[in-house]
Design a protein around this motif. Structure first.
Motif, PDB file in Angstrom:
ATOM      1  N   GLN A  64      42.822  39.994  21.759  1.00  7.77           N
ATOM      2  CA  GLN A  64      42.994  38.981  22.801  1.00  7.77           C
ATOM      3  C   GLN A  64      42.509  39.488  24.162  1.00  7.77           C
ATOM      4  N   GLU A  65      42.879  40.705  24.489  1.00  2.99           N
ATOM      5  CA  GLU A  65      42.473  41.277  25.777  1.00  2.99           C
ATOM      6  C   GLU A  65      40.997  41.667  25.769  1.00  2.99           C
ATOM      7  N   THR A  66      40.493  42.054  24.639  1.00  4.01           N
ATOM      8  CA  THR A  66      39.155  42.568  24.325  1.00  4.01           C
ATOM      9  C   THR A  66      39.058  44.077  24.604  1.00  4.01           C
ATOM     10  N   VAL A  67      38.343  44.745  23.713  1.00  3.77           N
ATOM     11  CA  VAL A  67      38.120  46.182  23.846  1.00  3.77           C
ATOM     12  C   VAL A  67      37.408  46.486  25.159  1.00  3.77           C
ATOM     13  N   GLU A  68      36.477  45.634  25.528  1.00  8.08           N
ATOM     14  CA  GLU A  68      35.701  45.861  26.756  1.00  8.08           C
ATOM     15  C   GLU A  68      36.606  45.860  27.990  1.00  8.08           C
ATOM     16  N   LYS A  69      37.537  44.920  28.042  1.00  2.00           N
ATOM     17  CA  LYS A  69      38.456  44.843  29.181  1.00  2.00           C
ATOM     18  C   LYS A  69      39.392  46.048  29.203  1.00  2.00           C
ATOM     19  N   ILE A  70      39.865  46.439  28.041  1.00  2.00           N
ATOM     20  CA  ILE A  70      40.769  47.590  27.951  1.00  2.00           C
ATOM     21  C   ILE A  70      40.059  48.860  28.407  1.00  2.00           C
ATOM     22  N   HIS A  71      38.838  49.066  27.925  1.00  4.53           N
ATOM     23  CA  HIS A  71      38.099  50.271  28.317  1.00  4.53           C
ATOM     24  C   HIS A  71      37.775  50.258  29.814  1.00  4.53           C
ATOM     25  N   ALA A  72      37.418  49.099  30.335  1.00  7.25           N
ATOM     26  CA  ALA A  72      37.105  49.001  31.760  1.00  7.25           C
ATOM     27  C   ALA A  72      38.318  49.365  32.610  1.00  7.25           C
ATOM     28  N   ARG A  73      39.496  48.904  32.199  1.00  2.00           N
ATOM     29  CA  ARG A  73      40.720  49.226  32.927  1.00  2.00           C
ATOM     30  C   ARG A  73      41.021  50.716  32.868  1.00  2.00           C
ATOM     31  N   LEU A 119      37.682  69.222  33.247  1.00  2.00           N
ATOM     32  CA  LEU A 119      36.805  69.407  32.096  1.00  2.00           C
ATOM     33  C   LEU A 119      36.106  68.105  31.740  1.00  2.00           C
ATOM     34  N   GLY A 120      35.037  68.219  30.967  1.00  2.00           N
ATOM     35  CA  GLY A 120      34.357  67.036  30.451  1.00  2.00           C
ATOM     36  C   GLY A 120      33.296  66.489  31.374  1.00  2.00           C
ATOM     37  N   PRO A 121      32.785  65.293  31.060  1.00  2.00           N
ATOM     38  CA  PRO A 121      31.714  64.680  31.849  1.00  2.00           C
ATOM     39  C   PRO A 121      32.142  64.410  33.291  1.00  2.00           C
ATOM     40  N   ALA A 122      31.161  64.285  34.172  1.00  2.00           N
ATOM     41  CA  ALA A 122      31.421  63.980  35.573  1.00  2.00           C
ATOM     42  C   ALA A 122      32.096  62.619  35.700  1.00  2.00           C
ATOM     43  N   TRP A 123      32.714  62.378  36.839  1.00  2.00           N
ATOM     44  CA  TRP A 123      33.531  61.176  37.028  1.00  2.00           C
ATOM     45  C   TRP A 123      32.731  59.879  36.889  1.00  2.00           C
ATOM     46  N   ASP A 124      31.424  59.945  37.166  1.00  2.00           N
ATOM     47  CA  ASP A 124      30.607  58.733  37.118  1.00  2.00           C
ATOM     48  C   ASP A 124      29.857  58.588  35.795  1.00  2.00           C
ATOM     49  N   GLN A 125      30.185  59.403  34.798  1.00  2.00           N
ATOM     50  CA  GLN A 125      29.548  59.338  33.485  1.00  2.00           C
ATOM     51  C   GLN A 125      30.455  58.607  32.489  1.00  2.00           C
ATOM     52  N   PRO A 126      29.876  58.053  31.414  1.00  2.00           N
ATOM     53  CA  PRO A 126      30.710  57.392  30.398  1.00  2.00           C
ATOM     54  C   PRO A 126      31.713  58.365  29.801  1.00  2.00           C
ATOM     55  N   ARG A 127      32.924  57.912  29.628  1.00  5.19           N
ATOM     56  CA  ARG A 127      33.983  58.720  29.026  1.00  5.19           C
ATOM     57  C   ARG A 127      35.146  57.805  28.667  1.00  5.19           C
ATOM     58  N   THR A 128      36.056  58.318  27.855  1.00  2.00           N
ATOM     59  CA  THR A 128      37.295  57.598  27.578  1.00  2.00           C
ATOM     60  C   THR A 128      38.356  58.047  28.579  1.00  2.00           C
ATOM     61  N   GLY A 129      39.539  57.447  28.472  1.00  2.00           N
ATOM     62  CA  GLY A 129      40.574  57.680  29.479  1.00  2.00           C
ATOM     63  C   GLY A 129      41.317  58.979  29.312  1.00  2.00           C
TER      64      GLY A 129
END
Length: 385
Positions: free
Chosen positions: A269-278, A299-309
């Motif tokens: 209902q919320e959509t994966v896209e909306k959840i990931h964006a949040r 650690l991990g990718p820079a703040w402006d790179q794709p990543r999970t939460g």
């Protein structure tokens, strides 16, 4: 416990949508009988609850036949079924150098007891992977590639679609560990050429613990981990071949799966896209706030790179467990510390000596809670300057 700031969603998401709790209570009160084990009304209703959840999983992951999804206790259970059920003596497996112990340990067990070969592909320090390295590692006896969709330490997102295309061309099976991506990143098993997908119910799908599952391509069959009652073909001495019964011996967690059904409905209902964006918005806010703290390394990718939460960090050479203890006891903030069941990732990131503090906001995390974590780390950092 409501005064706790919960930032450990990469381990288990919390809180759950109210409908999850309601569905579990309704099941316990009205139809908590054995699914597939009787013809009475309660058993039939329990069976329908399981099939309804299977349909929701299929819808989320682009699976054509819901019966190609078998329920499991968790991602670990599903990964063991896939790995031990498919690999044979002499097979060669390729996986990344940032895999969870739920992949590494079964593989190393099979190396010792079944004579398989393993190639660990080296990710860079931020977890990024060059798919060409997988291609170069392929041997004549390579039968499987295993990759996590997202690192549970670094938050790095793996190019699963590109890896899947390579595997399809080479005739190699692809097993994806979706522990940190199911319900958070788009997954379509056909479009991404995924042969097996192991997923948890208690993380991004917002269900209870003790739930998860395995998608298995219709052309594949696995040796089963568990043999026993299935409610079908009971007269046969062998485990039935019919799906999903073949991989679901014993009474299923009907109550938990009923809750999982509502969790997935919420995600759809919320959509994966909306959840990931949040989650990404919260993650970047968190990283920006932490970056200016003296002695703190993210650690991990820079703040402006794709990543999970997921945001993991250290302060100089301080033991991560000490930092997490202070956050819990002095600030009532729940985070994860240590090695996160992925020593390979820590070896890659260079944090074997200290482990790392892992902060993982969820869909229900507020901006104020992120601000509280940042403020707490600024205060704590003064003790280690």
């Amino acid at each position: 416990m409501n005064d706790i700031i919960y930032l450990d969603n990469a381990a288990t998401s919390w809180p759950k949508p109210p409908a999850v709790l309601q569905a579990m209570q309704t099941c316990m009160l009205e139809y908590a009988a054995n699914p597939g084990r009787g013809s009475h009304q309660m058993a039939v209703k329990a069976s329908r609850a399981l099939f309804e959840t299977r349909k929701q999983v299929a819808k989320l992951f682009g699976v054509r036949n819901p019966n190609d999804i078998s329920f499991a206790l968790n991602t670990t259970h599903a990964l063991n079924q896939a790995i031990k059920g498919y690999l044979r003596e002499g097979d060669h497996v390729i996986c990344t150098n940032i895999e969870h112990n739920s992949v590494r340990r079964p593989l190393e067990y099979l190396r010792k007891h079944r004579g398989i070969e393993i190639s660990y592909i080296q990710n860079d320090k931020t977890g990024e992977l060059n798919v060409k390295d997988i291609e170069h590692a392929i041997q004549q006896n390579t039968s499987m590639v295993i990759v996590n969709h997202s690192s549970n330490l670094l938050g790095t997102i793996m190019p699963v679609g590109e890896i899947g295309e390579l595997c399809r061309k080479k005739g190699i099976k692809l097993l994806v560990d979706a522990a940190q991506s199911a319900g958070i990143l788009p997954i379509h098993v056909s479009d991404m050429n995924i042969d097996m997908l192991a997923f948890p119910g208690h993380k991004g799908l917002l269900g209870p613990q003790g739930t998860g599952g395995l998608y298995l391509h219709p052309d594949l069959e696995l040796d089963v981990l568990l043999h026993g009652g299935t409610g079908s073909k009971s007269e046969d001495i062998d485990q039935p071949n019919v799906r999903p019964d073949r991989y679901e011996a014993g009474t299923q967690n009907t109550v938990g799966i009923a809750g999982l059904n509502e969790g997935i409905k919420f995600v759809l209902q919320e959509t994966v896209e909306k959840i990931h964006a949040r989650e990404l918005l919260l993650t970047r806010k968190l990283m920006e706030g932490l970056m200016g703290i003296n002695g703190l390394t993210i650690l991990g990718p820079a703040w402006d790179q794709p990543r999970t939460g997921i945001v993991a960090f250290n302060i100089k050479e301080t033991d991560s467990s000490e930092l997490a203890f202070i956050l819990d006891q002095s600030f009532k903030i729940a985070v994860r510390s240590g090695y996160h069941c992925t020593p390979l990732s820590h070896a890659t990131a260079g944090t074997m000596a200290t482990g790392a503090v892992r902060v993982s906001p969820g869909y229900f995390t507020t901006d104020d809670e992120v601000d509280a974590l940042i403020a707490a780390m600024k205060e704590i950092s003064t003790q280690y300057a």
